[in-house]
Design a protein around this motif. Sequence first.
Motif, short mmCIF file in Angstrom:
data_model
loop_
_atom_site.label_atom_id
_atom_site.label_comp_id
_atom_site.label_asym_id
_atom_site.label_seq_id
_atom_site.Cartn_x
_atom_site.Cartn_y
_atom_site.Cartn_z
N LEU A 96 -105.23 -14.47 -18.16
CA LEU A 96 -104.50 -13.93 -19.32
C LEU A 96 -103.99 -12.52 -19.03
CD1 LEU A 96 -106.73 -15.18 -22.29
CD2 LEU A 96 -104.41 -15.92 -21.74
N SER A 115 -103.52 -11.03 -16.07
CA SER A 115 -102.49 -11.02 -15.01
C SER A 115 -101.15 -11.50 -15.56
CB SER A 115 -102.90 -11.93 -13.86
OG SER A 115 -104.14 -11.55 -13.39
N PHE A 116 -101.19 -12.59 -16.31
CA PHE A 116 -99.94 -13.13 -16.84
C PHE A 116 -99.29 -12.13 -17.80
CE2 PHE A 116 -97.46 -15.44 -19.98
CZ PHE A 116 -96.49 -15.97 -19.15
N VAL A 171 -99.63 -8.88 -17.83
CA VAL A 171 -99.08 -7.76 -17.05
C VAL A 171 -97.73 -8.16 -16.45
CG1 VAL A 171 -99.41 -6.40 -14.93
CG2 VAL A 171 -101.29 -6.66 -16.54
N LEU A 172 -97.71 -9.34 -15.86
CA LEU A 172 -96.45 -9.81 -15.26
C LEU A 172 -95.36 -9.92 -16.31
CD1 LEU A 172 -94.99 -11.02 -12.73
CD2 LEU A 172 -95.70 -13.26 -13.55
N PHE A 173 -95.71 -10.52 -17.44
CA PHE A 173 -94.74 -10.71 -18.52
C PHE A 173 -94.21 -9.36 -19.02
CE2 PHE A 173 -94.15 -11.21 -23.22
CZ PHE A 173 -92.96 -11.91 -23.15
N VAL A 203 -94.27 -6.35 -17.47
CA VAL A 203 -93.49 -5.61 -16.44
C VAL A 203 -92.10 -6.24 -16.27
CG1 VAL A 203 -93.37 -4.99 -13.99
CG2 VAL A 203 -95.51 -4.74 -15.24
N LEU A 204 -92.09 -7.57 -16.16
CA LEU A 204 -90.79 -8.25 -15.99
C LEU A 204 -89.91 -8.01 -17.21
CD1 LEU A 204 -91.59 -11.73 -14.37
CD2 LEU A 204 -90.82 -9.66 -13.27
N TRP A 236 -88.97 -3.98 -17.37
CA TRP A 236 -88.18 -3.31 -16.32
C TRP A 236 -87.27 -4.21 -15.50
CZ3 TRP A 236 -93.35 -1.33 -16.91
CH2 TRP A 236 -93.39 -0.04 -17.44
N VAL A 237 -87.76 -5.40 -15.17
CA VAL A 237 -86.99 -6.20 -14.20
C VAL A 237 -85.90 -7.05 -14.88
CG1 VAL A 237 -87.14 -7.97 -12.42
CG2 VAL A 237 -88.92 -6.22 -12.58
N LEU A 238 -86.31 -7.83 -15.86
CA LEU A 238 -85.34 -8.75 -16.47
C LEU A 238 -84.17 -8.04 -17.15
CD1 LEU A 238 -87.57 -11.66 -17.82
CD2 LEU A 238 -86.36 -11.43 -15.68
N ARG A 263 -82.65 -5.46 -16.17
CA ARG A 263 -81.69 -5.10 -15.09
C ARG A 263 -80.86 -6.32 -14.71
NH1 ARG A 263 -85.72 -2.40 -10.79
NH2 ARG A 263 -86.42 -0.62 -11.98
N ILE A 264 -81.56 -7.45 -14.51
CA ILE A 264 -80.84 -8.68 -14.11
C ILE A 264 -79.89 -9.10 -15.24
CG2 ILE A 264 -81.09 -11.10 -13.45
CD1 ILE A 264 -83.80 -10.44 -12.25
N ALA A 265 -80.42 -9.08 -16.47
CA ALA A 265 -79.58 -9.49 -17.61
C ALA A 265 -78.39 -8.55 -17.76
CB ALA A 265 -80.42 -9.50 -18.89
N ILE A 320 -76.86 -6.69 -15.43
CA ILE A 320 -75.84 -6.87 -14.38
C ILE A 320 -75.11 -8.19 -14.57
CG2 ILE A 320 -77.28 -7.93 -12.55
CD1 ILE A 320 -74.76 -5.18 -11.93
N VAL A 325 -99.02 -11.77 -8.60
CA VAL A 325 -98.32 -10.94 -9.59
C VAL A 325 -97.63 -9.76 -8.90
CG1 VAL A 325 -98.67 -9.38 -11.55
CG2 VAL A 325 -99.75 -11.62 -11.55
N ILE A 335 -93.64 -9.04 -8.85
CA ILE A 335 -93.11 -7.77 -9.36
C ILE A 335 -92.46 -6.97 -8.23
CG2 ILE A 335 -93.75 -5.53 -10.36
CD1 ILE A 335 -95.90 -7.00 -11.98
N ALA A 350 -91.40 -15.44 -16.77
CA ALA A 350 -92.70 -14.93 -16.32
C ALA A 350 -93.63 -16.09 -15.97
CB ALA A 350 -93.32 -14.06 -17.41
N PHE A 384 -94.90 -16.77 -12.21
CA PHE A 384 -96.35 -16.67 -12.05
C PHE A 384 -96.90 -17.93 -11.39
CE2 PHE A 384 -100.72 -17.17 -13.77
CZ PHE A 384 -101.28 -15.99 -13.33
#
Lengths: 170, 245
Positions: A17, A19-20, A22-24, A26-27, A30-32, A34-36, A38, B40, B44, B93, B97
Amino acid sequence: MPQFDLTFFTAQIFWTLVSFLVLFLVLGRWVLPRIADILNERTQLIKEEIEDARHKREEAEELKLDYADKLAAIDGEAKKMFDESEKRLIERREQLMAEWKEEMERKKRDFHEETEVARQMAMRDIRAQSADLITAATEQLIHQKVGEAEIQKMLEESIEELEKSSPKNN
Amino acid sequence: MSLNSHDPLAHFVVEVHYDLFLGPIDISISNTVVFMWLSVLLVIGLLWMVTRRTRLIPGRGQLLAEMLFGFVRRQTLMNIHKGGERFVPLMFALFTFILACNLIGLIPGSFTPTSQLAVTGTLAVSVFLYAAGLRISKYGWGFFRAFAPKGVPKLLLPLMVPIEMISFMARPITLALRLFVNMTAGHTALGMLAVLGLAAPWFLKWLPFGFSVLQIGLEMIIAFIQAYIFVVLSCVYIDDALQEH
């Protein structure tokens, strides 16, 4: 199977939970974006380019129609000018022809008149010379003087007969 | 993936590296956790690197990231018919993942987090509860109308309602088991082939090792397909939760 060992389930569930999440986060943070961004920027640019191209095509179509109208107007104008020029030429030709015909008629008339004058002069000369010749010939033939009035009368009659028998001049 | 010639399932054994407790709850750091973190970090790190300086004309990395994002976005919008756009980050995500957890296990000496029922079960139950929560927040008690589909004769309701409930409750189980079984089976087969390759006489070693190479290729495809299936089914469940019944 080792996967069914419940000893580690809580730790695995907890960290899955975390890890997921955190990934969700962060993405998503910050990441998504940027992609969206561009992708949106590129889509927008493509849309603008398409719109621009559409505008240019419309302008080109308008110009084309404008040129077609102008060409049609020029064609009409040229045709009109050509017709007028042709009409003027025909009129000029007819006028020249009429003048020429008139000139020819006049020349013909002059020619006839001159011919007539020449003929009459010739006839007068012929008569005069003929009368002299006839008088001389007749006097030699009959050895006596012939009156001028009689000779003139005979001559007139001969000429009249000659004129009657000869074809008419135009 | 680590090898043990005596036990083909040895590389699925969870090994605790550091004991840790949050009150009474055991949150020890095991190989599952380490490789999950690595997955992860990998996702990232890679995505961060390729999208650090985005350009209008993309490079290879940015193009791949955009393709991946476009792929997940298309699947999400295709399967969640109303307001699918807001679920795209979640699905992306989830997809990355699972894909990273599946793929990281293919590195020799590593561990596959998605070969653990606890991991796939957590993901599946989370998706299931999230979809159920969405339905309850939208329809309240109308949530239960989904178990009695419209147009079904009243005489059949005593039969239909239990079937629908079982089908509904089976969703997280099937979702979790599908991924778990695929990863376990694939990695077991890979392990077996590798052990066979090590045990075979020198002139026959090429045969199991050759198959291992093929199997790794196949596993990479399976890793992708399983992540895709998990995400598509998650979308279907969310869409079903948002639809009127």
